[in-house]
Design an enzyme around this catalytic site. Sequence first.
Site, PDB file in Angstrom:
ATOM      1  N   ARG A  26       0.831  -1.194   0.000  1.00  0.00           N
ATOM      2  CA  ARG A  26       0.000   0.000   0.000  1.00  0.00           C
ATOM      3  C   ARG A  26       0.875   1.258   0.000  1.00  0.00           C
ATOM      4  O   ARG A  26       2.064   1.196   0.256  1.00  0.00           O
ATOM      5  CB  ARG A  26      -0.924  -0.004   1.219  1.00  0.00           C
TER       6      ARG A  26
ATOM      7  N   LYS B 214      -2.110 -10.553   9.117  1.00  0.00           N
ATOM      8  CA  LYS B 214      -2.881 -11.648   9.708  1.00  0.00           C
ATOM      9  C   LYS B 214      -2.656 -11.785  11.206  1.00  0.00           C
ATOM     10  O   LYS B 214      -3.465 -12.403  11.906  1.00  0.00           O
ATOM     11  CB  LYS B 214      -2.566 -12.969   9.005  1.00  0.00           C
TER      12      LYS B 214
ATOM     13  N   ASN C 180      -6.121   6.830   3.061  1.00  0.00           N
ATOM     14  CA  ASN C 180      -5.863   6.185   4.352  1.00  0.00           C
ATOM     15  C   ASN C 180      -4.497   6.599   4.872  1.00  0.00           C
ATOM     16  O   ASN C 180      -3.478   6.392   4.207  1.00  0.00           O
ATOM     17  CB  ASN C 180      -5.890   4.657   4.200  1.00  0.00           C
ATOM     18  N   GLU C 181      -4.476   7.238   6.049  1.00  0.00           N
ATOM     19  CA  GLU C 181      -3.225   7.562   6.736  1.00  0.00           C
ATOM     20  C   GLU C 181      -2.205   8.204   5.791  1.00  0.00           C
ATOM     21  O   GLU C 181      -1.099   7.699   5.582  1.00  0.00           O
ATOM     22  CB  GLU C 181      -2.641   6.314   7.394  1.00  0.00           C
TER      23      GLU C 181
ATOM     24  N   GLU D 233      -9.466   4.257  13.987  1.00  0.00           N
ATOM     25  CA  GLU D 233      -8.831   2.943  14.132  1.00  0.00           C
ATOM     26  C   GLU D 233      -8.101   2.864  15.463  1.00  0.00           C
ATOM     27  O   GLU D 233      -7.439   3.817  15.874  1.00  0.00           O
ATOM     28  CB  GLU D 233      -7.788   2.691  13.032  1.00  0.00           C
TER      29      GLU D 233
END
Length: 692
Positions: free
Chosen positions: A119, A365, A157-158, A316
């Site tokens: 990302r 994960k 995002n961020e 978040e």
Amino acid sequence: MPRSAHPHLAWGRVPRPAYGADYNPEQWDRPTWEDDVRLMREADVNLVTLGVFAWSWIEPEPDAFDFTGLDEVIDLLHASGIAVDLATPTAAPPLWFSHAHPESLPVTADGRRLAPGSRQAYCASSPAYRERAALVTRRLAERYGEHPAVVMWHINNEYANGNAHCWCAISADAFRGWLRGTYGDDLDALNDRWGTALWGMRYSDWGQVTPPRTSTSSLSPGLLLDFYRFSDAEHLACFRAEREIVRAHSPGRPVTTNFMTGALRWSDYWRWAREVDIVSNDHYLGSEDPDRAAELAFAADLTRGLADGRPWILMEHSTSAVQWQPRNIAKTPGEMTRNTLTHLARGADGALFFQWRQSAYGPEKWHSAMVPHGGEDTRIWREARALGAAVAALADVADSTCPPADTALLLDYEAMWALQLPHRPSGDMAYADVLRDWHRALWSLGLSCDVVPAPGEHRLLLVPSLYALSTGTVRALEDYAARGGHLVIGPFSGVVDPHDRVHPGPYPGALRDLLGLRVDEYLPLVAGASVALDDGSTGRLWAERVLPAPGTEVESRFADGPARGGPAVLRRGTTRYLATRPDFPSLLRLLPRWAARAGCAAPVRGAGGGVDVTRRSAPDGAAWLFVVNHTGRPARVAATGVDLLSGTRASGVLTVPAGEVAVLAEDPRRPRPEGTSRETPGFSTESALPNS
């Protein structure tokens, strides 16, 4: 445009208090979607962020948009009464785009072009990136702009998390354009601002101006600072472009992007906060930080400051461990609840997690989620479900605010950037560390604090570090002191201008007249050293040889060290200057003294020492007292009212068990037990009730 002035300010149909998570259905099959909605209802989830990394899901090939899955998920959520904060997926360009436009990938300072596959793999100045980001944003806004489930928009995002700067040729052209737009077309003026006479690095043509790429030795600090400003401006331009597209197709719905205030890095969030309709923040704790409870309060107070005191949203945080720390320590039982309610106590009207369901694959994960790998029969799920019920019980608190504190802490992002540049007198003088230390001391004392960009109406303004400052900031500080405000300024402040040029005349330059002193010499200490003061305090990292002017009082002197016998704390009127950085125990002793002299209210009795006590109030006089007990023993706090979480009534004293939280709807018929009043000279943090 100030947020109070534009028409998109209202929260509209965003549920309050909001509770939910970042939801990534593209990782799961349709039966799991249905199960997710069932569990969301069980946990009182009322808002999810959707689509943050979904670009390749909705546009798997160039111009081949497929909204089938997103349509189904949004309709499923809406049918279940769950609102959507719809994100533009522009933080994660698809691989097909990166391979078609390799020039859009970011380049490091030493000339390496980063590969796609993660990302934030884009250059904020890239025309190709901006064009495709605008296209996918427009297609989303056209399709879902009027959908009844979509109550808020979440851009990217961020920003600047992972790619704060890019040093590519495209960025170089954009940087030159930004400089000319900011300073005009006068290259001589730029040479003067950056001090290029040093080492003969004068520019004779605009084509010679490049980003601060890796070179043989140090680069101009003025160049570095302007490059940081430019990079921040480029990310903000990306946000504005997407925001305007969304507003055109989805009027009346607030638009935000998620900050990372606790990181204290490369975004000037005072500037960004003026551009969003609702301030939102992502906050992740260092799991091995012994002061992480205080860090919660700092991040929340800063975010409230960015929101100008209005309600904000925690976009978040984590239910337990994260995957990116060296040791991903799980949160202890009850810590998730304490963390969440600390943010609500300090002004948030919602709290969401990353993420809803724990990923089964990929780099994240091992990042915790509301639904862990183990599913419903897990401690985390049970706590997340119980927390949802607790947040729902606080419905009356929504839209209330935290009353202004008597004490404020000044944060200047550009002064922080300047102080952390290379070749300062001491690399130990970190800006973020001192800011957190002072806030943590106030928190430990039970004293509330606002975080501000400039002087206001607070009784006590703390400025632990202000290495670089403009003449405008100097005038604001002088005006604050002239109005009777009590001002405390830390060492090595007022030294340079916004281009890192030393202010003319003796140190501390621009603050010399306000402080009534001059600094003969800066005396950084060797690693690990400290200095004693004759009032029993201890200084660390730094000392100064200070010469007070007539009318400036010396409150304490150095008892040893390189400035032995010289002034360490000086006062002129209501302004104090510190010639060292007090250690933490010294701050615990000095701050109550300064607060008392400024006429600040004493803390609620029982607050401090890990017992976090905060108030929110409404215009109609209703008030709620949040007590978050981070300690291992019961806390006893002076309060009267009914706990919204347990139904327990307190009459004079509220007892909160170890590790638990109470939210007291205060009895409006009885005066609030605040400890001593502002007028009482006996201000003391020892007014706390015994917590045992």
